[in-house]
Design a protein around this motif. Structure first.
Motif, mmCIF file in Angstrom:
data_model
loop_
_atom_site.group_PDB
_atom_site.id
_atom_site.type_symbol
_atom_site.label_atom_id
_atom_site.label_comp_id
_atom_site.label_asym_id
_atom_site.label_seq_id
_atom_site.Cartn_x
_atom_site.Cartn_y
_atom_site.Cartn_z
ATOM 1 N N PHE A 154 5.745 -35.941 -2.314
ATOM 2 C CA PHE A 154 5.819 -34.752 -3.163
ATOM 3 C C PHE A 154 5.854 -33.505 -2.286
ATOM 4 O O PHE A 154 5.478 -33.532 -1.111
ATOM 5 C CB PHE A 154 4.639 -34.675 -4.145
ATOM 6 N N ASN A 155 6.321 -32.425 -2.869
ATOM 7 C CA ASN A 155 6.371 -31.150 -2.155
ATOM 8 C C ASN A 155 5.393 -30.187 -2.814
ATOM 9 O O ASN A 155 5.370 -30.024 -4.028
ATOM 10 C CB ASN A 155 7.780 -30.555 -2.204
ATOM 11 N N LYS A 156 4.542 -29.561 -2.003
ATOM 12 C CA LYS A 156 3.560 -28.612 -2.509
ATOM 13 C C LYS A 156 3.779 -27.283 -1.806
ATOM 14 O O LYS A 156 3.803 -27.215 -0.578
ATOM 15 C CB LYS A 156 2.143 -29.115 -2.255
ATOM 16 N N ALA A 157 3.953 -26.236 -2.613
ATOM 17 C CA ALA A 157 4.214 -24.925 -2.036
ATOM 18 C C ALA A 157 3.453 -23.862 -2.814
ATOM 19 O O ALA A 157 3.240 -23.987 -4.020
ATOM 20 C CB ALA A 157 5.710 -24.626 -2.057
ATOM 21 N N PHE A 158 3.051 -22.829 -2.099
ATOM 22 C CA PHE A 158 2.351 -21.710 -2.731
ATOM 23 C C PHE A 158 3.388 -20.682 -3.151
ATOM 24 O O PHE A 158 4.261 -20.305 -2.372
ATOM 25 C CB PHE A 158 1.353 -21.089 -1.754
ATOM 26 N N GLN A 159 3.306 -20.249 -4.402
ATOM 27 C CA GLN A 159 4.267 -19.298 -4.936
ATOM 28 C C GLN A 159 3.524 -18.089 -5.500
ATOM 29 O O GLN A 159 2.591 -18.241 -6.305
ATOM 30 C CB GLN A 159 5.108 -19.957 -6.032
ATOM 31 N N ALA A 160 3.927 -16.901 -5.065
ATOM 32 C CA ALA A 160 3.253 -15.679 -5.508
ATOM 33 C C ALA A 160 3.394 -15.493 -7.012
ATOM 34 O O ALA A 160 4.452 -15.720 -7.592
ATOM 35 C CB ALA A 160 3.833 -14.474 -4.785
ATOM 36 N N LYS A 161 2.302 -15.087 -7.644
ATOM 37 C CA LYS A 161 2.270 -14.799 -9.078
ATOM 38 C C LYS A 161 2.158 -13.308 -9.327
ATOM 39 O O LYS A 161 2.744 -12.774 -10.265
ATOM 40 C CB LYS A 161 1.093 -15.547 -9.718
ATOM 41 N N SER A 162 1.399 -12.632 -8.502
ATOM 42 C CA SER A 162 1.294 -11.177 -8.574
ATOM 43 C C SER A 162 1.065 -10.640 -7.172
ATOM 44 O O SER A 162 0.459 -11.320 -6.335
ATOM 45 C CB SER A 162 0.145 -10.743 -9.499
ATOM 46 N N LEU A 163 1.575 -9.455 -6.909
ATOM 47 C CA LEU A 163 1.470 -8.849 -5.588
ATOM 48 C C LEU A 163 0.405 -7.755 -5.596
ATOM 49 O O LEU A 163 0.300 -6.976 -6.551
ATOM 50 C CB LEU A 163 2.817 -8.257 -5.166
ATOM 51 N N GLY A 164 -0.381 -7.708 -4.531
ATOM 52 C CA GLY A 164 -1.418 -6.691 -4.437
ATOM 53 C C GLY A 164 -0.840 -5.324 -4.132
ATOM 54 O O GLY A 164 0.331 -5.186 -3.766
ATOM 55 N N LYS A 165 -1.644 -4.307 -4.291
ATOM 56 C CA LYS A 165 -1.208 -2.949 -3.995
ATOM 57 C C LYS A 165 -2.393 -2.134 -3.503
ATOM 58 O O LYS A 165 -3.551 -2.422 -3.798
ATOM 59 C CB LYS A 165 -0.597 -2.294 -5.232
ATOM 60 N N GLY A 166 -2.088 -1.118 -2.733
ATOM 61 C CA GLY A 166 -3.113 -0.213 -2.243
ATOM 62 C C GLY A 166 -3.255 0.983 -3.174
ATOM 63 O O GLY A 166 -3.028 0.884 -4.372
ATOM 64 N N GLY A 167 -3.607 2.117 -2.624
ATOM 65 C CA GLY A 167 -3.762 3.325 -3.415
ATOM 66 C C GLY A 167 -4.022 4.512 -2.521
ATOM 67 O O GLY A 167 -4.359 4.374 -1.336
ATOM 68 N N PHE A 168 -3.856 5.720 -3.069
ATOM 69 C CA PHE A 168 -4.141 6.934 -2.314
ATOM 70 C C PHE A 168 -5.655 7.094 -2.167
ATOM 71 O O PHE A 168 -6.430 6.725 -3.049
ATOM 72 C CB PHE A 168 -3.549 8.147 -3.028
ATOM 73 N N SER A 169 -6.079 7.639 -1.064
ATOM 74 C CA SER A 169 -7.515 7.815 -0.831
ATOM 75 C C SER A 169 -7.768 9.112 -0.076
ATOM 76 O O SER A 169 -6.819 9.816 0.314
ATOM 77 C CB SER A 169 -8.085 6.630 -0.046
ATOM 78 N N LYS A 170 -9.009 9.408 0.117
ATOM 79 C CA LYS A 170 -9.395 10.608 0.846
ATOM 80 C C LYS A 170 -10.575 10.280 1.744
ATOM 81 O O LYS A 170 -11.193 9.211 1.627
ATOM 82 C CB LYS A 170 -9.747 11.731 -0.119
ATOM 83 N N ALA A 171 -10.904 11.195 2.618
ATOM 84 C CA ALA A 171 -12.009 10.982 3.553
ATOM 85 C C ALA A 171 -13.315 10.753 2.807
ATOM 86 O O ALA A 171 -13.560 11.336 1.744
ATOM 87 C CB ALA A 171 -12.147 12.194 4.481
ATOM 88 N N ASN A 172 -14.135 9.853 3.388
ATOM 89 C CA ASN A 172 -15.465 9.536 2.854
ATOM 90 C C ASN A 172 -15.418 8.857 1.484
ATOM 91 O O ASN A 172 -16.378 8.923 0.714
ATOM 92 C CB ASN A 172 -16.345 10.802 2.779
ATOM 93 N N SER A 173 -14.278 8.243 1.159
ATOM 94 C CA SER A 173 -14.189 7.457 -0.080
ATOM 95 C C SER A 173 -13.840 6.024 0.272
ATOM 96 O O SER A 173 -13.438 5.719 1.397
ATOM 97 C CB SER A 173 -13.134 8.043 -1.025
ATOM 98 N N ALA A 174 -14.000 5.143 -0.684
ATOM 99 C CA ALA A 174 -13.739 3.715 -0.447
ATOM 100 C C ALA A 174 -12.258 3.457 -0.177
ATOM 101 O O ALA A 174 -11.385 4.136 -0.724
ATOM 102 C CB ALA A 174 -14.196 2.911 -1.659
ATOM 103 N N VAL A 175 -12.000 2.480 0.671
ATOM 104 C CA VAL A 175 -10.624 2.048 0.944
ATOM 105 C C VAL A 175 -10.219 1.038 -0.131
ATOM 106 O O VAL A 175 -10.942 0.067 -0.370
ATOM 107 C CB VAL A 175 -10.514 1.409 2.338
#
Length: 323
Positions: free
Chosen positions: A51-72
């Motif tokens: 059998f063939n087993k492969a990982f397939q993306a379902k949803s893609l992550g994303k970042g966001g805008f940030s500023k100093a002294n805030s969470a990444v």
């Protein structure tokens, strides 16, 4: 589709007629089909043997805008494991040695059977490739994988003559698209193979004891592997006779844009009648989307939007409307 019909056993009359065997084309004649799909298909070894087993993306992550002294922002993607089993298609050609002894050249008789059986197996395997509904012993074919219009992996051409329609399939072959998998163990080869297994004592068809027979074995191991869902697109509701649902470049070009490479590595397959309709448009040159290209070994090949058009005789022209 041309269907090769054979009896379960070779009769002495058929054996005598086959003595004049000279080559494959002469024996199979108008039943022989150009198997364009096997010319284009890519075969690759499976990841886990059977059998063939492969990982397939379902949803893609994303970042966001940030500023100093805030969470990444935390980036997280998700996906699923897709498992495709390798399915075995096989059969034995059994010929009573007494039938062969009744001919002048038994080797030619066996070779003629080999040619016909190989062609018959190829046609039937391709038919299952298109139409099989899946199950424990067979794979899930193209039609079952693309059962409904979604304008991403299945596009419609507007045909309404339910029961007299056909489909085409635009495929991008490759390790990141669509390919056929085989079990990479010793003795298993990609594609069709046949093996002369010699002379054996086997149960006689009449059930009264055994007989001596020559056996040739045919088999193909294959898994249908979609590494990208958009690498296999169905082009449905095409009327092979023209009129409502005639082939049109508009839905074809829309489908092409959904292929992973935008159609640059795509091939499209149709039944012989639909391909003939496309040929007419290509030779008329009334639409810039249609064209012809000389490809070495094939001669002029019809192209739609730069995608070559090939034939699979196993694609039915008796489909009901896909909605």
């Amino acid at each position: 589709m041309a269907v090769l019909s054979q009896n379960a056993k070779l009769t002495i009359i058929e054996a005598i007629k086959a003595q004049g065997y000279d080559d494959f084309a002469a024996v199979v004649g108008d039943l022989a089909q150009l198997q364009d799909f096997l010319d284009e298909a890519v075969w690759l070894p499976t990841t886990h043997g059977s059998f063939n087993k492969a990982f397939q993306a379902k949803s893609l992550g994303k970042g966001g805008f940030s500023k100093a002294n805030s969470a990444v922002p935390v980036i997280a993607s998700s996906g699923d494991d897709v498992v495709e089993p390798v399915k075995l298609y096989e059969g034995d050609s059994v010929i009573d040695e007494r039938v062969l002894k009744g001919t002048i050249d038994p080797y030619k008789v066996r070779d003629s059977q080999d040619a016909m059986n190989l062609e018959g197996c190829t046609q039937d395997w391709l038919y299952n490739l298109i139409t099989a509904s899946g199950g424990p012993d067979g794979f899930k074919g193209f039609m079952a994988r693309r059962p409904a219009l979604d304008k991403k992996t299945c596009f419609g051409f507007g045909g309404t003559a339910s029961g007299s329609l056909s489909s085409g399939y635009m495929i991008e072959f490759g390790p990141s698209g669509f390919y056929l998998g085989y079990n990479p163990v010793e003795g298993v080869v990609p594609g069709f193979s046949n093996e002369d297994r010699g002379r054996h004592s086997v149960p006689a068809p009449d059930g009264n004891g055994n007989m001596w027979a020559w056996i040739r074995h045919y088999e193909i191991w294959g898994a249908l592997i979609e590494r990208n869902k958009r690498a296999l697109i169905r082009l449905a509701n095409i009327n092979p006779a023209g009129g409502t649902g005639d082939f049109s470049s508009a839905p074809f070009l829309a489908a092409k844009r959904w292929q992973p490479s935008g159609g640059r590595r795509s091939v499209a397959f149709f039944s012989r009648n639909v391909a003939a309709r496309i040929d007419e448009f290509c030779y008329s040159k009334s639409n810039a989307a249609y064209g012809l290209r000389d490809i070495q070994g094939y001669g002029p090949v019809s192209m739609v939007g730069g995608v070559p058009i090939r034939v699979i005789d196993a694609i039915p022209e008796t489909e009901t409307t896909v909605s």
